[in-house]
Scaffold this motif. Structure first.
Motif, PDB file in Angstrom:
ATOM      1  N   LEU A 106     -30.972 -16.296  10.621  1.00 45.26           N
ATOM      2  CA  LEU A 106     -31.734 -17.517  10.380  1.00 45.26           C
ATOM      3  C   LEU A 106     -31.966 -18.169  11.734  1.00 45.26           C
ATOM      4  CD1 LEU A 106     -29.595 -18.837   7.400  1.00 45.26           C
ATOM      5  CD2 LEU A 106     -31.869 -17.803   7.216  1.00 45.26           C
ATOM      6  N   ALA A 107     -33.077 -18.876  11.878  1.00 45.04           N
ATOM      7  CA  ALA A 107     -33.373 -19.458  13.187  1.00 45.04           C
ATOM      8  C   ALA A 107     -34.016 -20.828  13.029  1.00 45.04           C
ATOM      9  CB  ALA A 107     -34.292 -18.542  13.992  1.00 45.04           C
ATOM     10  N   ILE A 108     -33.646 -21.734  13.927  1.00 48.29           N
ATOM     11  CA  ILE A 108     -34.226 -23.074  13.994  1.00 48.29           C
ATOM     12  C   ILE A 108     -34.663 -23.310  15.425  1.00 48.29           C
ATOM     13  CG2 ILE A 108     -33.795 -25.552  13.760  1.00 48.29           C
ATOM     14  CD1 ILE A 108     -31.651 -24.891  11.700  1.00 48.29           C
ATOM     15  N   GLY A 109     -35.865 -23.822  15.590  1.00 49.06           N
ATOM     16  CA  GLY A 109     -36.369 -24.124  16.922  1.00 49.06           C
ATOM     17  C   GLY A 109     -36.908 -25.532  16.993  1.00 49.06           C
ATOM     18  N   ALA A 134     -36.964 -22.381  10.570  1.00 43.75           N
ATOM     19  CA  ALA A 134     -37.268 -23.811  10.486  1.00 43.75           C
ATOM     20  C   ALA A 134     -37.680 -24.297  11.870  1.00 43.75           C
ATOM     21  CB  ALA A 134     -36.054 -24.598   9.995  1.00 43.75           C
ATOM     22  N   THR A 135     -38.772 -25.023  11.940  1.00 46.39           N
ATOM     23  CA  THR A 135     -39.237 -25.564  13.216  1.00 46.39           C
ATOM     24  C   THR A 135     -39.255 -27.086  13.132  1.00 46.39           C
ATOM     25  OG1 THR A 135     -41.596 -25.523  12.640  1.00 46.39           O
ATOM     26  CG2 THR A 135     -40.654 -23.525  13.613  1.00 46.39           C
ATOM     27  N   LEU A 136     -38.868 -27.718  14.221  1.00 49.54           N
ATOM     28  CA  LEU A 136     -38.832 -29.174  14.309  1.00 49.54           C
ATOM     29  C   LEU A 136     -39.762 -29.611  15.432  1.00 49.54           C
ATOM     30  CD1 LEU A 136     -34.926 -29.559  14.255  1.00 49.54           C
ATOM     31  CD2 LEU A 136     -36.464 -29.255  12.316  1.00 49.54           C
ATOM     32  N   ALA A 137     -40.844 -30.290  15.076  1.00 49.06           N
ATOM     33  CA  ALA A 137     -41.784 -30.816  16.072  1.00 49.06           C
ATOM     34  C   ALA A 137     -42.362 -29.702  16.944  1.00 49.06           C
ATOM     35  CB  ALA A 137     -41.101 -31.867  16.933  1.00 49.06           C
ATOM     36  N   SER A 138     -42.942 -28.696  16.293  1.00 54.85           N
ATOM     37  CA  SER A 138     -43.485 -27.546  17.023  1.00 54.85           C
ATOM     38  C   SER A 138     -44.888 -27.214  16.536  1.00 54.85           C
ATOM     39  CB  SER A 138     -42.583 -26.313  16.830  1.00 54.85           C
ATOM     40  OG  SER A 138     -41.259 -26.580  17.222  1.00 54.85           O
ATOM     41  N   SER A 139     -45.703 -26.708  17.462  1.00 49.54           N
ATOM     42  CA  SER A 139     -47.062 -26.285  17.118  1.00 49.54           C
ATOM     43  C   SER A 139     -47.561 -25.313  18.170  1.00 49.54           C
ATOM     44  CB  SER A 139     -48.004 -27.498  17.042  1.00 49.54           C
ATOM     45  OG  SER A 139     -49.337 -27.090  16.768  1.00 49.54           O
ATOM     46  N   VAL A 140     -48.449 -24.417  17.770  1.00 50.33           N
ATOM     47  CA  VAL A 140     -49.082 -23.513  18.738  1.00 50.33           C
ATOM     48  C   VAL A 140     -50.509 -23.958  19.056  1.00 50.33           C
ATOM     49  CG1 VAL A 140     -47.700 -21.495  18.140  1.00 50.33           C
ATOM     50  CG2 VAL A 140     -49.811 -21.962  16.880  1.00 50.33           C
ATOM     51  N   ASP A 141     -50.933 -25.102  18.487  1.00 50.23           N
ATOM     52  CA  ASP A 141     -52.305 -25.568  18.704  1.00 50.23           C
ATOM     53  C   ASP A 141     -52.321 -27.093  18.691  1.00 50.23           C
ATOM     54  OD1 ASP A 141     -54.988 -26.056  18.841  1.00 50.23           O
ATOM     55  OD2 ASP A 141     -55.553 -24.735  17.180  1.00 50.23           O
ATOM     56  N   LEU A 184     -41.549 -20.686  20.187  1.00 50.30           N
ATOM     57  CA  LEU A 184     -41.075 -19.317  20.417  1.00 50.30           C
ATOM     58  C   LEU A 184     -40.931 -18.563  19.100  1.00 50.30           C
ATOM     59  CD1 LEU A 184     -38.415 -19.935  23.207  1.00 50.30           C
ATOM     60  CD2 LEU A 184     -40.390 -18.406  23.392  1.00 50.30           C
ATOM     61  N   LEU A 185     -40.412 -19.232  18.087  1.00 46.45           N
ATOM     62  CA  LEU A 185     -40.267 -18.573  16.784  1.00 46.45           C
ATOM     63  C   LEU A 185     -41.631 -18.256  16.180  1.00 46.45           C
ATOM     64  CD1 LEU A 185     -37.315 -20.680  15.333  1.00 46.45           C
ATOM     65  CD2 LEU A 185     -37.225 -18.352  16.251  1.00 46.45           C
ATOM     66  N   TYR A 186     -42.570 -19.159  16.294  1.00 40.35           N
ATOM     67  CA  TYR A 186     -43.927 -18.887  15.818  1.00 40.35           C
ATOM     68  C   TYR A 186     -44.524 -17.681  16.548  1.00 40.35           C
ATOM     69  CZ  TYR A 186     -44.251 -23.416  13.353  1.00 40.35           C
ATOM     70  OH  TYR A 186     -44.074 -24.472  12.487  1.00 40.35           O
ATOM     71  N   ALA A 187     -44.331 -17.647  17.862  1.00 35.03           N
ATOM     72  CA  ALA A 187     -44.888 -16.548  18.653  1.00 35.03           C
ATOM     73  C   ALA A 187     -44.245 -15.223  18.272  1.00 35.03           C
ATOM     74  CB  ALA A 187     -44.692 -16.825  20.142  1.00 35.03           C
ATOM     75  N   PRO A 201     -47.683 -35.266  13.965  1.00 41.77           N
ATOM     76  CA  PRO A 201     -47.748 -34.557  12.684  1.00 41.77           C
ATOM     77  C   PRO A 201     -49.004 -33.712  12.519  1.00 41.77           C
ATOM     78  CG  PRO A 201     -46.926 -36.781  12.346  1.00 41.77           C
ATOM     79  CD  PRO A 201     -47.330 -36.692  13.792  1.00 41.77           C
ATOM     80  N   ALA A 202     -50.124 -34.174  13.054  1.00 41.29           N
ATOM     81  CA  ALA A 202     -51.372 -33.412  12.915  1.00 41.29           C
ATOM     82  C   ALA A 202     -51.247 -32.041  13.567  1.00 41.29           C
ATOM     83  CB  ALA A 202     -52.529 -34.184  13.537  1.00 41.29           C
ATOM     84  N   ALA A 203     -50.558 -31.968  14.703  1.00 39.30           N
ATOM     85  CA  ALA A 203     -50.383 -30.684  15.388  1.00 39.30           C
ATOM     86  C   ALA A 203     -49.474 -29.766  14.581  1.00 39.30           C
ATOM     87  CB  ALA A 203     -49.818 -30.901  16.787  1.00 39.30           C
ATOM     88  N   VAL A 204     -48.385 -30.324  14.037  1.00 41.17           N
ATOM     89  CA  VAL A 204     -47.471 -29.524  13.224  1.00 41.17           C
ATOM     90  C   VAL A 204     -48.195 -29.004  11.981  1.00 41.17           C
ATOM     91  CG1 VAL A 204     -45.313 -29.552  11.919  1.00 41.17           C
ATOM     92  CG2 VAL A 204     -45.491 -30.847  14.055  1.00 41.17           C
ATOM     93  N   GLU A 205     -48.965 -29.857  11.359  1.00 40.85           N
ATOM     94  CA  GLU A 205     -49.672 -29.462  10.141  1.00 40.85           C
ATOM     95  C   GLU A 205     -50.711 -28.382  10.427  1.00 40.85           C
ATOM     96  OE1 GLU A 205     -51.890 -31.539   6.310  1.00 40.85           O
ATOM     97  OE2 GLU A 205     -51.780 -32.615   8.209  1.00 40.85           O
ATOM     98  N   ASP A 206     -51.417 -28.492  11.545  1.00 41.45           N
ATOM     99  CA  ASP A 206     -52.427 -27.482  11.879  1.00 41.45           C
ATOM    100  C   ASP A 206     -51.809 -26.091  11.959  1.00 41.45           C
ATOM    101  OD1 ASP A 206     -54.472 -29.287  11.938  1.00 41.45           O
ATOM    102  OD2 ASP A 206     -54.518 -29.514  14.123  1.00 41.45           O
ATOM    103  N   THR A 207     -50.601 -26.001  12.510  1.00 40.39           N
ATOM    104  CA  THR A 207     -49.929 -24.700  12.583  1.00 40.39           C
ATOM    105  C   THR A 207     -49.403 -24.282  11.213  1.00 40.39           C
ATOM    106  OG1 THR A 207     -49.329 -24.986  14.908  1.00 40.39           O
ATOM    107  CG2 THR A 207     -48.035 -23.416  13.638  1.00 40.39           C
ATOM    108  N   ALA A 208     -48.851 -25.221  10.458  1.00 45.64           N
ATOM    109  CA  ALA A 208     -48.309 -24.894   9.133  1.00 45.64           C
ATOM    110  C   ALA A 208     -49.391 -24.334   8.212  1.00 45.64           C
ATOM    111  CB  ALA A 208     -47.669 -26.138   8.510  1.00 45.64           C
ATOM    112  N   LYS A 209     -50.605 -24.822   8.350  1.00 44.12           N
ATOM    113  CA  LYS A 209     -51.704 -24.357   7.496  1.00 44.12           C
ATOM    114  C   LYS A 209     -52.067 -22.900   7.744  1.00 44.12           C
ATOM    115  CE  LYS A 209     -54.030 -28.828   6.888  1.00 44.12           C
ATOM    116  NZ  LYS A 209     -55.245 -29.614   7.237  1.00 44.12           N
ATOM    117  N   LEU A 210     -51.609 -22.353   8.870  1.00 43.15           N
ATOM    118  CA  LEU A 210     -51.945 -20.970   9.211  1.00 43.15           C
ATOM    119  C   LEU A 210     -51.119 -19.969   8.411  1.00 43.15           C
ATOM    120  CD1 LEU A 210     -52.122 -21.384  13.099  1.00 43.15           C
ATOM    121  CD2 LEU A 210     -54.053 -21.265  11.524  1.00 43.15           C
TER     122      LEU A 210
END
Length: 584
Positions: A364-367, A395-402, A374-377, A527-536
């Motif tokens: 299990l991993a949390i970033g 689980a990611t906390l305050a992360s986005s790739v976009d 890094l976990l998304y990548a 939140p908008a950045a986190v959501e943009d990645t979550a939608k992927l």
């Protein structure tokens, strides 16, 4: 090892002249304070022997041997985990620190170990601020064997050629981090937090030190030769010429007599031509001859003005030494995001798997922040290559790739996206910046109080824990890393170092469940950045949640990990998600 030679400087200084003018005045002022401080803010690292990253590729998550890894028999004081382990990065002299927390005997038995990844330029302390505010301890208390990875350049990770030196290195790094924090905290409590202007004195000819022309010529010649060799391959031809021009610009500032400037330009042109051409036959002699002419010219210019300012030899020596340190930093801090992704994280994962032996071979991993990126990548790269990730859930906390659609405060880093700036500013001493700024953010007139808002929302962290986070948790960041991370602000989002692989493009094909958490007052990763990645991600695999309420409490970037209400509102959400996906 951390042992220094007699000639190695104890501190690396950071020149304000190298800071891009686009940076806000307050940050430039804080950096000037950091530069004038005697506090350690750049980790002493031995010269790299590993070939430049441009010449090697690494596959993700391939089996590795760990005969050269070690558990320290005696932990340094800074490490509050149950054990401190070191894992070797293959084909490298890096030894990465892994903080280990054993699960509570009273907790439910878990099937998978848990790996925590930190944000950019941070160490393990953010996950373990105090006994009463420790995300790592909380998760081990829930039954998860918890590990925190400190990537290269962070925290207690070190660069030594022999594993027997790791123990001494870890304790020395611990001492440095703690002494730096104590010095900064002492300054924050001081009455006077204002900047004092440096004294500029005019000295007579009698007080000037003896002019050692041969020594100056030798040092300057050695510097020009390093540039002609392009730092043993670390610089391209264009970068070498750029850095040479920078050095000449600094030397030109020492030319007191403007009437000699035409002769200076002639010597500069010839030396730049030699450095660019990289001729082998007689190159050293030609560079030395032109360097001798340059030093003679500077001496002539010094003698032609009256009264003389600070001794020429002292000023020229200082210019050369500062420039050489800058070249050393370019070599020493030669890594980027893909190094973490392709080398550091896989090495840690394989080591944890070997230690814990989960039945299905998964973790299990949390970033947090960059740790989540890094976990998304990893998920994206595995999906692209058609491989099953060795992660049971993420689980990611305050992360986005976009970040293209969000108003992130990280846009401040965009000026560094110019590769030329990376040569002028090879590292960003984030730890020193925050330590220098802390007195200005925590005491009247609070001219840098807005920095606190980037870290924690009002009243969400106890003052003692906020101080420990600011003064102990942050490290120095290579400009190469920031250059790659700023691609997240361009169309298509974060990409690899080649610029051809877009990490967001393959997240829709992953099979790993994802929990994406955002803070409602997060100015770094809104939140908008986190959501943009979550939608992927496939809808059935992703859970997206924003922490915070309109009337409070509010969550900023670090409150998701160390906020005073995180143990009640954030940790249970994460525990529930991981427990659900912890089946063997």
């Amino acid at each position: 090892s951390l042992k220094r030679s007699k000639n190695e400087p104890r501190h690396h200084h950071f020149s304000m002249a190298t800071i891009p003018p686009q940076f806000p005045f307050e940050i430039r002022s804080a950096l000037r304070r950091a530069a004038s401080s005697t506090v350690y803010f750049l980790r002493p690292i031995t010269t790299a022997t590993t070939p430049s990253l441009r010449h090697r590729t690494t596959k993700l998550l391939r089996p590795r041997a760990f005969s050269s890894s070690v558990k320290l028999p005696t932990k340094p004081p800074l490490c509050t985990a149950d054990e401190l382990h070191y894992v070797t990065v293959p084909n490298s002299d890096w030894r990465l620190a892994l903080w280990r927390y054993f699960p509570s005997p009273q907790a439910p038995t878990r099937n998978h170990p848990l790996l925590l990844l930190s944000g950019v330029g941070t160490n393990a302390i953010g996950y373990d601020l105090s006994p009463g505010c420790s995300f790592a301890r909380h998760m081990s208390g829930e039954g998860f064997e918890t590990w925190i990875l400190e990537v290269r350049g962070a925290g207690l990770s070190t660069r030594v050629s022999d594993l027997k030196d790791v123990q001494d290195s870890a304790h020395e790094l611990s001492r440095q981090i703690e002494s730096t924090a104590k010095a900064a905290a002492k300054e924050a409590k001081a009455t006077d937090v204002t900047d004092s202007a440096p004294d500029v004195s005019v000295v007579g000819e009698a007080s000037a030190s003896a002019w050692d022309e041969s020594k100056i010529v030798a040092r300057l010649t050695a510097t020009f030769m390093r540039l002609s060799e392009r730092l043993s391959g670390f610089l391209s031809e264009g970068q070498s010429v750029f850095m040479s021009a920078k050095l000449f610009d600094r030397i030109a500032m020492l030319l007191e007599d403007s009437r000699l400037y035409e002769r200076f330009l002639e010597i500069r042109s010839k030396l730049l031509s030699l450095i660019e051409s990289r001729q082998n036959s007689g190159l050293g002699n030609q560079i030395r001859e032109l360097t001798q002419r340059l030093v003679n010219l500077l001496d002539d210019g010094q003698r032609s003005v009256s009264p003389q300012l600070i001794d020429l030899q002292e000023r020229l020596t200082s210019t050369i030494e500062d420039f050489q340190k800058q070249l050393d930093l370019i070599v020493k801090y030669d890594w980027d995001f893909d190094n973490y992704l392709e080398e550091d994280v896989p090495a840690a994962i394989e080591y944890v798997r070997a230690q814990c032996k989960p039945k299905d071979g998964k973790l299990l991993a949390i970033g947090h922040s960059m740790g989540g990126i890094l976990l998304y990548a990893m998920l994206s790269r595995c999906a692209f290559e058609g491989r099953e990730p060795c992660l049971a859930a993420v689980a990611t906390l305050a992360s986005s790739v976009d970040y293209t659609t969000s108003d992130s405060a990280l846009k401040l880093l965009i000026p560094l996206a110019d590769p030329a700036q990376a040569l002028s500013v090879p590292v960003v001493p984030l730890g020193a910046l925050l330590a220098a700024a802390y007195p200005l953010s925590s005491r009247p007139p609070y001219v840098l109080s807005w920095l606190n808002d980037l870290i924690s929302a009002t009243d969400m962290m106890h003052p003692e824990q906020l101080e420990k986070l600011v003064l102990n948790n942050f490290c120095t960041i290579p400009a190469k890393l920031l250059i790659q991370l700023t691609t997240a602000f361009r169309a298509g989002g974060l990409r690899d170092r080649s610029g051809k692989f877009y990490y967001k493009d393959h997240l829709s094909r992953t099979s790993v469940p994802v929990l994406a958490l955002a803070g409602d007052r997060d100015l770094i990763c809104p939140p908008a950045a986190v959501e943009d990645t979550a939608k992927l991600f496939p809808e059935k695999l992703v859970t997206y949640k924003v922490l915070g309420e309109p009337d409070g409490p509010h969550y900023a970037h670090y409150d998701l990990v160390g906020g005073r209400l995180a143990v009640e509102q954030v940790y249970p959400c994460i525990t529930e998600f991981l427990s659900h996906h912890d089946s063997a």
